[in-house]
Design a protein around this motif. Structure first.
Motif, PDB file in Angstrom:
ATOM      1  N   SER A 115     -67.475 -31.706   7.997  1.00  0.00           N
ATOM      2  CA  SER A 115     -68.358 -32.793   7.885  1.00  0.00           C
ATOM      3  C   SER A 115     -69.939 -32.563   8.156  1.00  0.00           C
ATOM      4  O   SER A 115     -70.214 -31.563   8.578  1.00  0.00           O
ATOM      5  CB  SER A 115     -68.015 -33.918   8.868  1.00  0.00           C
ATOM      6  OG  SER A 115     -68.279 -33.581  10.323  1.00  0.00           O
ATOM      7  N   THR A 116     -70.672 -33.587   7.615  1.00  0.00           N
ATOM      8  CA  THR A 116     -72.305 -33.265   7.889  1.00  0.00           C
ATOM      9  C   THR A 116     -72.835 -34.591   8.359  1.00  0.00           C
ATOM     10  O   THR A 116     -72.213 -35.675   7.580  1.00  0.00           O
ATOM     11  CB  THR A 116     -72.882 -32.781   6.447  1.00  0.00           C
ATOM     12  OG1 THR A 116     -74.247 -32.509   6.718  1.00  0.00           O
ATOM     13  CG2 THR A 116     -72.851 -33.853   5.213  1.00  0.00           C
ATOM     14  N   VAL A 117     -73.940 -34.681   9.007  1.00  0.00           N
ATOM     15  CA  VAL A 117     -74.589 -35.792   9.543  1.00  0.00           C
ATOM     16  C   VAL A 117     -75.999 -36.057   8.671  1.00  0.00           C
ATOM     17  O   VAL A 117     -76.724 -34.972   8.401  1.00  0.00           O
ATOM     18  CB  VAL A 117     -74.772 -35.572  11.119  1.00  0.00           C
ATOM     19  CG1 VAL A 117     -75.677 -36.907  11.401  1.00  0.00           C
ATOM     20  CG2 VAL A 117     -73.488 -35.604  11.787  1.00  0.00           C
ATOM     21  N   LEU A 118     -75.988 -37.182   8.351  1.00  0.00           N
ATOM     22  CA  LEU A 118     -77.134 -37.722   7.577  1.00  0.00           C
ATOM     23  C   LEU A 118     -78.568 -37.422   8.658  1.00  0.00           C
ATOM     24  O   LEU A 118     -78.441 -37.805   9.665  1.00  0.00           O
ATOM     25  CB  LEU A 118     -77.154 -38.993   6.958  1.00  0.00           C
ATOM     26  CG  LEU A 118     -75.925 -39.319   6.023  1.00  0.00           C
ATOM     27  CD1 LEU A 118     -75.920 -40.615   5.476  1.00  0.00           C
ATOM     28  CD2 LEU A 118     -75.881 -38.233   4.871  1.00  0.00           C
ATOM     29  N   GLY A 119     -79.598 -37.179   7.625  1.00  0.00           N
ATOM     30  CA  GLY A 119     -80.897 -37.384   8.674  1.00  0.00           C
ATOM     31  C   GLY A 119     -81.131 -38.590   8.978  1.00  0.00           C
ATOM     32  O   GLY A 119     -81.563 -38.723  10.303  1.00  0.00           O
ATOM     33  N   GLN A 120     -80.847 -39.507   8.292  1.00  0.00           N
ATOM     34  CA  GLN A 120     -80.692 -41.119   9.118  1.00  0.00           C
ATOM     35  C   GLN A 120     -79.951 -41.987   8.309  1.00  0.00           C
ATOM     36  O   GLN A 120     -79.399 -41.570   7.183  1.00  0.00           O
ATOM     37  CB  GLN A 120     -82.309 -41.530   8.834  1.00  0.00           C
ATOM     38  CG  GLN A 120     -82.448 -41.564   7.069  1.00  0.00           C
ATOM     39  CD  GLN A 120     -83.855 -42.344   7.095  1.00  0.00           C
ATOM     40  OE1 GLN A 120     -85.007 -42.345   7.908  1.00  0.00           O
ATOM     41  NE2 GLN A 120     -84.183 -42.848   5.884  1.00  0.00           N
ATOM     42  N   PRO A 121     -79.233 -42.976   8.875  1.00  0.00           N
ATOM     43  CA  PRO A 121     -78.356 -43.578   8.352  1.00  0.00           C
ATOM     44  C   PRO A 121     -78.643 -44.310   7.106  1.00  0.00           C
ATOM     45  O   PRO A 121     -79.772 -44.533   6.865  1.00  0.00           O
ATOM     46  CB  PRO A 121     -77.819 -44.755   9.791  1.00  0.00           C
ATOM     47  CG  PRO A 121     -78.509 -44.166  10.894  1.00  0.00           C
ATOM     48  CD  PRO A 121     -79.799 -43.467  10.416  1.00  0.00           C
TER      49      PRO A 121
END
Length: 555
Positions: free
Chosen positions: A108-114
């Protein structure tokens, strides 16, 4: 025979030559397809645009957690960021690849902002390439609900799950999770009648658009496959019914809901015979004149002979196999004649009283309806939970599942442009390379070419034989053989020799083949003709008859 064998040899020769030429050309064909090199593609204002160029290891995190409640099932499948190995449509194009077979994979990867779909809707698009095809496994993506906490697993909350899956039936998943405003609990809602995905080895692009009018569109390879509303095309429906049956309301014990009952005043007629048979012999039928009563349907085969190795003391008295009585062939039947059956006019079956209206009938009972205490109405289903990350959480029996060019945003036009500029050229090149590696010339061209070769060769042989014969008459045998340089006479002689050899082999096989025995027939049905005798196995012993008992020799 000679001409047929000659033509067959020419066909084999033509196929050998043409096959050798085709194989040589196939090795060179892939080099004629221009495969473009990877070039970064910019997509402004995207919540996520991932081409796995640069250093994707920093953004994408492999999970080593265990599936919820099953510590023995850990995410131990391997991932790699690498160029496509099978049927590449772009050189130097790195992608995310699931490398393990029969393993659980999670990354997985996390977005810079939702990303909030409540603003202008949601558009998700990504490419899937099944380098090893797909027998059982998933290739779907999850949009993880913000905020993303802990190590990614199947227990991680998600907003949308979308993409192809195949294990038995193949389908494109589309699932969204909705939060109940009363209880706060989340429920999964699955797309009904999902489309079927392609499962070949080419790149395919999957696009989902959720619009602010609560509608959606699902496309594969830039072609719409499914559309509808978030209210009507998902199960279970999001909004519960406004009214429900009262769970505390029960049917009264004296409630009668049988509309009809047997007439209590009805009586069985005195002449009603429940024991009368349904069928009786037809007394008007007569035996056909050509029926042979004294002839048995089956007789011993008069041509059968006792085997030379039959031992009466050990094997018992020998009797020949049974065959159809030849006298019955021209008759209407043989053996005892029985009258055919017909329907009994006196048959009535079991008696039952006729039905009449029930005087105590009150109608069909149903519980009373009450307001649903769990009722709510969400008219803005497109306002899904905010997305904080993107993940692939899969089980697969095949390796080589490849993901590329992931777009998350709110622009349908941007996704369409990506498909046109990035996916389509790659897909077209893959098709060209596949066609080059697997040439399929038109059938009529290949057939006409072979026929032309056969015709030319036949004409050449015919002319050569004519010249040989003319020279034989005028200049003698030695000069005729010296002048024959095209091999036609030699080919004819070899073909003739082969034909003579095959003819003799077939003749010997026929002469020394044992005559198969004939198996006994089943007795014909009454009024029917005898069945054809079945051929017995050459390894079976003939049956013997000793008194009324039938025995078979034991090996």
């Amino acid at each position: 025979m000679l001409r047929a064998l000659l033509l067959a040899s020419l066909v084999l020769h033509a196929e050998r030559v043409s096959g050798a030429d085709t194989g040589a050309a196939a090795d060179e064909l892939p080099h004629k397809v221009a495969v473009p090199a990877f070039a970064p593609y910019l997509v402004p204002e995207a919540a996520l645009w991932e081409q796995f160029a640069g250093d994707p290891e920093r953004a994408w995190k492999r999970s080593h957690a265990a599936k919820a409640g099953r510590q023995e099932d850990r995410y131990d499948g391997e991932w790699a960021f690498e160029d496509v190995a099978e049927l590449a449509g772009v050189t130097g194009d790195r992608a995310l690849v699931a490398k393990s077979e029969a393993r659980h994979h999670a990354i997985s990867t996390v977005l810079g902002q939702p990303f909030d779909p409540a603003q202008r809707g949601l558009v998700l698009q990504y490419e899937v390439k099944l380098q090893s095809k797909l027998n059982c496994g998933g290739a779907y993506v999850k949009l993880l609900t913000a905020p993303v906490r802990g190590e990614f697993s199947d227990a991680t909350p998600y907003t949308i799950m979308f993409g192809p899956d195949k294990c038995g039936d193949a389908k494109v998943h589309l699932i969204f999770r909705h939060r109940n405003p009363l209880s706060g609990e989340y429920t999964e809602h699955h797309l009904t009648r999902p489309p079927v995905p392609p499962t070949d080895g080419l790149s395919h692009v999957y696009t989902l658009a959720v619009h602010t009018n609560n509608t959606f569109t699902l496309s594969i390879d830039a072609t719409e496959k499914r559309s509808g509303t978030l209210f009507d095309d998902f199960a279970p429906p999001v909004n519960p019914p406004k009214e429900i049956d009262d769970p505390d309301d029960h049917k009264p014990a004296d409630w009668v809901d049988d509309a009809s009952i047997p007439d209590p005043d009805a009586e069985k007629p005195a002449d009603w015979d429940e024991d009368a048979p349904r069928m009786v012999p037809d007394d008007d039928a007569a035996m056909p004149k050509a029926w042979l009563v004294d002839e048995p349907p089956m007789v011993e085969d008069p041509a059968a002979k006792k085997p030379a190795d039959w031992d009466d003391d050990e094997d018992g008295d020998w009797s020949g196999p049974m065959v159809a009585n030849p006298r019955c062939a021209a008759a209407d039947g043989c053996g005892p004649w029985e009258r055919p059956l017909k329907r009994n006019p006196a048959y009535k079956g079991k008696w039952s009283a006729p039905l009449v209206d029930n005087p105590r009938y009150k109608g069909a009972w149903a519980p009373r309806r009450i307001d649903n205490p769990a009722y709510f109405e969400d008219r803005e289903l497109y306002r899904l939970s905010a997305v904080g990350g993107v993940g692939f959480e899969l089980w697969t029996m095949q390796s080589g599942i490849t993901f590329d060019n992931i777009y998350l945003g709110d622009s349908v036009a941007a996704a369409a442009q990506i498909a046109e500029d990035v996916w389509k050229p790659k897909h077209d090149t893959e098709l060209a390379v596949h066609a080059a590696l697997n040439p399929k010339p038109p059938a009529h061209t290949a057939v006409s070419g072979v026929l032309e070769s056969l015709r030319a060769r036949f004409d050449e042989i015919y002319a050569s034989i004519g010249a040989f014969y003319d020279m034989l008459r005028t200049e003698g045998l030695v000069a005729a053989f010296r002048g024959e340089s095209r091999g036609a006479v030699a080919a004819a002689m070899v073909t003739g020799g082969l034909a003579w050899l095959v003819w003799n082999v077939l003749l010997l096989v026929r002469l020394f083949s044992p005559t198969p025995a004939v198996a006994p027939q089943r007795a014909p049905a009454a009024g029917g003709a005898p069945e054809a005798a079945a051929t017995a196995s050459s390894t079976a012993r003939p049956a013997t008859r000793s008194g009324d008992a039938t025995t078979t020799k034991r090996k």
